[in-house]
Structure formats: structure tokens, C-alpha cells
Scaffold this active site. Structure first.
Site, PDB file in Angstrom:
ATOM      1  N   GLU A  85      -0.647  -3.711  11.399  1.00 21.79           N
ATOM      2  CA  GLU A  85      -1.287  -4.972  11.035  1.00 21.79           C
ATOM      3  C   GLU A  85      -0.856  -6.115  11.943  1.00 21.79           C
ATOM      4  O   GLU A  85      -1.670  -6.957  12.314  1.00 21.79           O
ATOM      5  CB  GLU A  85      -0.990  -5.315   9.565  1.00 21.79           C
ATOM      6  CG  GLU A  85      -1.803  -4.507   8.557  1.00 21.79           C
ATOM      7  CD  GLU A  85      -1.257  -3.105   8.313  1.00 21.79           C
ATOM      8  OE1 GLU A  85      -0.135  -2.810   8.786  1.00 21.79           O
ATOM      9  OE2 GLU A  85      -1.940  -2.308   7.644  1.00 21.79           O
ATOM     10  N   HIS A 140      -2.041  -2.304  -4.306  1.00 21.03           N
ATOM     11  CA  HIS A 140      -3.467  -2.293  -3.942  1.00 21.03           C
ATOM     12  C   HIS A 140      -4.270  -3.230  -4.842  1.00 21.03           C
ATOM     13  O   HIS A 140      -5.461  -3.016  -5.058  1.00 21.03           O
ATOM     14  CB  HIS A 140      -4.032  -0.872  -4.033  1.00 21.03           C
ATOM     15  CG  HIS A 140      -3.489   0.054  -2.983  1.00 21.03           C
ATOM     16  ND1 HIS A 140      -2.221   0.581  -3.055  1.00 21.03           N
ATOM     17  CD2 HIS A 140      -4.021   0.520  -1.836  1.00 21.03           C
ATOM     18  CE1 HIS A 140      -2.014   1.345  -1.988  1.00 21.03           C
ATOM     19  NE2 HIS A 140      -3.085   1.329  -1.236  1.00 21.03           N
TER      20      HIS A 140
END
Lengths: 380, 334
Positions: B57, B126
Site C-alpha cells: 500500500e 475488514h
């Protein structure tokens, strides 16, 4: 050419003074321009038949067989429970990859530490966590390992040295270093083992952790289970080197180790050496086990981006039938193996009934374990 | 058109109009993204315009900054908002400050898309709603659409914006107008008026909120999934509330919020993210500072609990219609 052969061929070329071929940006783009799903299949390595004679105690082999059966059968049951609507949320099955967790689970001492990713059912069971706790957690019951707070991707059992499943991959390699450091600080010979996938090798934390472990000679074993896919993308398409873990090892002064991850004995021998090295002060190891997941990345994924020839070839190299055959060849009775299978199946059924009967946790558990003193009230 | 299709369409329009627009992230090219938001782009525009990255990322956002500072318009995907933490340094220390630090010589016109929020039993890694971690940072624009029409128009605005934009997509809204009751049927977007998405290019302006329902009794300031939860709460309780969908958190459309609060005299802020130091605190502070003499009750916040997002207890955590109805009743003293 399978990956082991490719590695050997490359090493031979390097030894002969030839330049190893480098991946250029153009080549990388060229690979990505291939139509959807059209990458070349990567086939499994041939079975190493000499492992029949490997010096592994029979009780360890039977334990590895049992653990592989446990993991496979529990996950098969979890799939059934999902179809029945009893498991909420996604999960990531380990089916086809059981040999690695089974080998380490057999070798690890009860006071050793292990760490896994979101694909952690197998690693959790392999440390001796109960099927009841695992299935209960999947069903969100009070009897679950974490009382339903964690779910599939966050399985943890400190009691069994399973210091957690880390759904955001990479962080846990650094944390494993800390666990290893604490063991040395306390003067014990405990070892920390961090399991992760091929995709993890491209995040910064992987490189930070390896350097850190090597600099301080920490008693830690990093185990990259290379199943050839970073989620939905072939690992080879987004990694600068052929072997995402082993080829990075020399950068941290470590040996490149690639092992057949679908053969529990192969993993066992490599794991035993690495654990002994760590335990005796010899420092960290990085092991890459070559394996394959039979299903997709998660339950929602049929895995159709993989060449069918590849999927079939690896399913033929299923670690469990392979091990079954080996045990028969070395003289174990079929009835012994059938007995293990049946006993595992009975325990899975019992654990399932236990989980189904267990109460759902009270919603107030949300507020517990946020702070040490339970002092959450002013916030909520 | 679903929100997924609207986002995909916005990418297509942007890439068609401006060849400096490039799209990348984990699994976005070959596979089309885990939520399928970039499906077909690589095939249509080539792998130099839409490509897969490693799990990296920080690498993704860092590369986007370098591209943006040198003429490209990257629109990158972080697979789940929960995965952005390794990139937070790039977002906060670099993207947000490049313009200021270089006295305007360099800018980072990047769009960072990320699915946000819960409702899919994703547990603590999540399900998070990290918008306040972005709204706290000067230099960032933060957008949270609540429907396909806005998603397309706002994503096009984001990609065209001269500043870095964090674009949070409520994943529970990708396929329908989820209204806060997990056992109820979710209205698919093709049956919803805000699922009517025009072809081609249009924009929804950054910094403009929308009144989703007019009402006289109180104002609910919200965004994303909670816009639909608020509607359910009002339908079920019969309370005549006004719903303001912020759409953009920063810049904040204070004029619309103040106009509504001055009319109703009461204000509740509703979001799924945790409460303490959440965006609701900012809204409450601004409202009380600027509309103090219009207020007939304290500004209340209805939010996710201040705990990690639990797994099995997801719907006990989620601030559904019942929690909002209770807060509305308290605010109205009924």
C-alpha cells in the site's frame, strides 16, 4: 519446468558464471498484456521418493497424518456449515496446503510461539487448539476461541502458543521478532514461527522483519507458504524475482530455502533444522514452501483465473493422499490410517454438535477487553 | 446501475477523456478488483493505464504521488480501507503536504479509493470507517458517497480535483440501498431513483451536501450507508426529520447544515465510525459554535461503539435504526 527445477537451473547458471535473466519493465508489462487467465501454468514438483527413508520417528509421521486429516476434515465441515447458513462472513480455506502446518505443528514445543495470516484455521489446529473452540468461533458462539469477537480471520489461542491470525498481512512478522526477542531476554529457548503467503513478501514489513531478525540473530523462523497467487493475481506477475521469499533471503544474509510444501516429510526435515538452529542461538531462517490452494482466495472466489491444467496437476499432488501412500509403503497398516480418519471424523462431528448447541454470546461482550480496566463507559 | 457499475463507469469516462488518468492497485487489472469496480478497464485501456500491483500500500500511494507530481492523474484502489495504514505515512506526510511544502510548485492530484464500513461480517480488519483519520489532516479532501449517481459524479470530480482526494466507498451500498436492517430485503439500485446514472461525463461538486428528506422536527447530519439508515428510522418512527447527506466531509458544506439546523432547532450526527474524535465531533462543534442560539437541545451523536469492530456481534455494534430512533426521541424529549 517446476519452480524447484527453475531455481536449481538458475543456481547452476549462476555457478557457471552466467548472468541470471532479469525481469524488465517491458517484460512485466508484456506478461500483464496477456488475456485474462492466460498465464502459463506452474506445475508441481515431482514427489521425492527418497523421503520414504527419511529419518523421521513413526510417531511424528502418524501425528502429521492426523493433523492433516484434522485440518482437512474441519475445513470440509466448515464449508458444509457455511452452506447451511451457520457461518457468517468470509473465510479462507487452507485446503491443499495442510502439510506445512502439520509438520510445524508436530515439531513445535508447546511453549513456542506461532503467528499466521487470515488463512489460519490449519495453523491454529496444528498448535492443539480445540476443534470445539475453532468451530464455535466460526459459528459465533460463546464456546468459540474468542467468544465470537474474532471470527475466521483473527483466530488466536495464547494458551496454545498461537499468538494470532493477522488479517492485514505483514505486521505479524515484526511481532514474531518481538516474541522471539522476549524469549531470549527471559533466557528461554523458545522459538517464534511466522507463517505467511507469497503476497506478503512484497509489503515493507516483510523486509523490515527479516533485516531486524538477522541483525539481532533472533530465534525466529519465517515460513512463506507460496501457493503461487497473491489473492487473485499470479505472484510471478507482480514480484521482481522468481521465488518471492527464497530469492530475497540472501539480501538479509540468510540461506535460500525452497521446499516441497505438499510433502509433510520435506517440510518436517527443513523445519526441524530451522527450529534447532533458532533454539541453539543460530539465528533466523526463511523457508519457502511450494504449495497450492485447492479453492479460490476466499469462499466467494471460484478461482477461475487459474489455468485448469495447473489446478488439476496440483490437486493430483494433494498432500494427504501422498502421505497416506507413503505411510503404507513404509509399512503402516491401512487399518491404522483408517482408524485415524474415523477418529478425526468423530471428533469433528462432536465439536460441530457442541458448537451448534452453544449459546450465542451476550452483546455486552463488545465492551469487554477494550481497556485493561474495562473503563470504556465514558466513551460509549 | 449499481454503485459498483457506477464507479466502473466513472473510471471509464475519466480514462477516455484524459489519457493521463491511470488506475492501479491490488488485483485491479487482471482480475478487475475484489469488488469488481475496475473490471474491464485493463482490457479496454491496456495494462499501461490499468495494472496490478503487489501487496504494497505504501508503494501504491507513493508511486501515485510521484506520478501525480509529474503530470499523471492516478486513481488508485486500496483493497479495503482497513489496509491503508501502511500507506498512511505517504498520504499524510507526503500527498497532503506536497503543495504547501513546495510553495505550490508541486501538487499531488491523486484519488485514493477504498471500500469502507461494515455489514459483511468482516470483523475488525475488514469493517472499519477511518474517515476521521483523513479529515483530521489538512490538505486532504474526503468524500463518502451514498448512492450510485453521486458515486460516479463525485469520483469524476475527485479524479479532476487538483488536490489529493480520499474516496471512501461504503461497501454495504455497492449493490443496493442497504437501510440498516440485515434481515430485510435490500432495495437493488436499479429499483432506486439514485441508481439512475446518466451515461458519459457529469460531476457532482465537491463540498456540496444534499438534503435527502425535508423535515421540520430535527436535522440528522450523516453520510454513506447511514443516509439510508436514517430514512428507515424516520419511516418507522414517524418523526419528521430532515436528512442531510454530507457527500463530502472535507470541505464541509456548513451553509447547508446550518440552514437546516436553524430551521429545525435540533441536530443529531450519525455515523458508523467510532465516536471519540470522530467526524461527528467536528460537526457538533461547528453547529454549536455557529447556530448556538437556534438550538433547542444538545447536539447528539449516534455512532459505532468505541470498540474494535466485533465479528459475531456485528449487528449489535452497527448503529442501526433503533439507536437513531432512541436518540431522536431524547432530542425531541418525547
Amino acid at each position: 519446468m517446476n519452480p524447484l527445477e527453475r531455481l536449481r537451473a538458475r543456481r547452476a547458471a549462476e555457478d557457471a558464471g552466467e548472468d541470471p535473466s532479469m525481469t524488465t519493465p517491458e517484460a512485466a508489462m508484456g506478461r500483464m498484456d496477456k488475456p485474462y487467465g492466460a498465464h502459463d501454468p506452474t506445475l508441481p514438483p515431482p514427489v521425492d521418493s527418497t523421503l520414504d527413508q527419511a529419518p523421521i520417528p513413526l510417531e511424528h509421521r502418524l501425528r502429521m497424518y492426523e493433523l492433516q486429516q484434522e485440518i482437512r476434515q474441519v475445513e470440509t465441515q466448515l464449508h458444509r456449515l457455511f452452506v447451511m447458513g451457520l457461518v457468517q462472513g468470509t473465510s479462507h480455506l487452507y485446503t491443499g496446503m495442510e502439510a506445512t502446518a502439520a509438520a510445524f505443528g508436530t515439531l513445535l514445543r508447546s511453549d513456542d510461539y506461532s503467528f499466521a495470516t487470515y488463512r489460519g484455521h490449519g495453523h491454529t489446529l496444528a498448535r492443539g487448539a480445540s476443534m470445539k473452540g475453532l468451530i464455535g468461533e466460526m459459528l459465533g458462539r460463546e464456546s468459540g476461541l474468542l467468544g465470537g469477537k474474532g471470527g475466521s480471520m483473527h483466530l488466536t489461542s495464547v494458551e496454545h502458543g498461537m499468538l494470532g491470525s493477522y488479517a492485514i498481512i505483514g505486521a505479524h512478522l515484526c511481532i514474531a521478532n518481538g516474541a522471539a526477542w522476549s524469549a531470549r531476554y527471559r533466557g528461554t529457548d523458545q522459538v517464534a514461527v511466522a507463517f505467511f503467503g507469497d503476497g506478503t513478501t512484497n509489503i515493507g514489513a516483510f523486509h523490515e522483519a527479516l533485516n531486524f531478525a538477522a541483525v539481532y540473530d533472533l530465534p525466529v523462523v519465517f515460513v512463506c507458504e507460496n501457493n503461487l497467487y497473491m489473492e487473485y493475481t499470479p505472484i510471478g506477475q507482480i514480484t521482481a524475482v522468481e521465488h518471492p521469499a527464497a530469492d530475497r533471503a540472501p539480501a538479509y544474509g540468510l540461506e535460500s530455502i525452497v521446499v516441497d510444501g505438499n510433502d509433510a516429510d520435506a517440510v518436517y526435515l527443513t523445519a526441524r533444522d530451522a527450529l534447532e538452529k533458532a533454539r541453539s542461538g543460530g539465528g533466523p531462517s526463511l523457508i519457502e514452501t511450494l504449495t497450492y490452494r485447492h479453492g479460490g482466495h476466499s469462499r466467494a472466489d471460484p478461482g477461475t483465473y487459474r489455468p485448469s491444467a495447473e489446478v488439476e496437476a496440483w490437486k493430483d499432488r494433494d498432500p494427504i493422499p501422498l502421505y497416506h501412500q507413503r505411510l503404507l509403503r513404509i509399512g503402516v497398516d491401512e487399518s491404522t490410517l483408517t482408524g485415524i480418519q474415523t477418529s478425526v471424523a468423530e471428533r469433528v462431528d462432536e465439536a460441530t454438535e457442541d458448537a451448534k448447541a452453544a449459546a450465542k454470546p451476550d452483546p455486552s461482550v463488545i465492551f469487554t477487553d477494550v481497556y485493561a480496566d474495562g473503563g470504556y463507559q465514558w466513551r460509549n | 446501475m449499481s454503485m459498483v457499475e457506477a464507479i466502473r463507469d466513472a473510471h471509464g469516462v475519466a480514462m477516455e477523456r484524459d489519457e493521463s488518468v491511470v488506475v492501479f492497485g491490488e488485483d485491479v487489472g487482471f482480475f478487475g478488483g475484489v469488488f469488481r469496480c475496475t473490471q474491464g478497464l485493463q482490457e479496454r485501456f491496456g495494462s499501461h493505464r490499468c495494472f496490478d500491483t503487489p501487496i504494497s500500500e505504501s508503494g501504491i500511494v507513493g508511486a501515485a504521488i510521484g506520478m501525480a507530481a509529474n503530470g499523471l492523474r492516478p486513481c488508485v484502489e486500496i483493497q479495503f480501507a482497513d489496509y491503508m495504514y501502511p500507506a498512511y505515512d505517504q498520504i499524510v506526510s507526503e500527498a497532503a503536504r506536497l503543495r504547501h511544502r513546495s510553495a505550490g510548485d508541486f501538487t499531488a492530484p491523486i484519488t485514493i479509493r477504498m471500500p469502507t464500513g461494515g455489514g459483511i461480517f468482516g470483523g475488525q480488519t475488514h469493517s472499519q470507517s477511518p474517515e476521521a483519520l483523513f479529515t483530521h489532516v489538512a490538505g486532504l479532501t474526503t468524500i463518502v458517497p451514498s448512492n450510485p449517481y453521486d458515486a460516479k459524479g463525485l469520483l469524476l470530480s475527485a479524479i479532476e480535483s487538483p488536490d489529493p482526494v480520499v474516496f471512501l466507498e461504503p461497501k454495504r451500498l455497492y449493490h443496493g440501498a442497504f437501510a440498516g436492517r440485515p434481515d430485510d430485503r435490500v432495495i437493488p439500485w436499479n429499483e432506486h431513483e439514485l441508481g439512475e446514472v446518466p451515461d458519459g461525463h457529469y460531476t457532482v461538486p465537491i463540498g456540496k451536501a444534499a438534503v435527502r428528506r425535508e423535515g421540520a422536527d430535527l436535522t440528522v447530519v450523516t453520510y454513506g450507508t447511514m443516509v439510508h439508515v436514517a430514512a428507515t428510522a424516520m419511516d418507522e418512527s414517524g418523526i419528521d426529520g430532515e436528512i442531510i447527506d454530507l457527500r463530502t466531509l472535507v470541505p464541509f458544506d456548513i451553509d447547508l447544515v446550518l440552514a437546516s439546523v436553524r430551521k429545525t432547532g435540533r441536530c443529531i450526527v450519525l455515523h458508523e465510525a467510532t465516536k471519540t474524535s470522530g467526524f461527528g465531533a467536528e460537526v457538533a462543534a461547528l453547529v454549536q459554535a455557529k447556530a448556538f442560539f437556534s438550538l433547542e437541545a444538545p447536539v447528539r451523536r449516534v455512532t459505532g461503539w468505541d470498540t474494535p469492530y466485533p465479528h459475531a456481534q456485528e449487528w449489535d455494534y452497527f448503529p442501526g435504526p433503533d439507536r437513531l430512533v432512541r436518540a431522536m426521541a431524547e432530542t425531541l424529549a418525547i
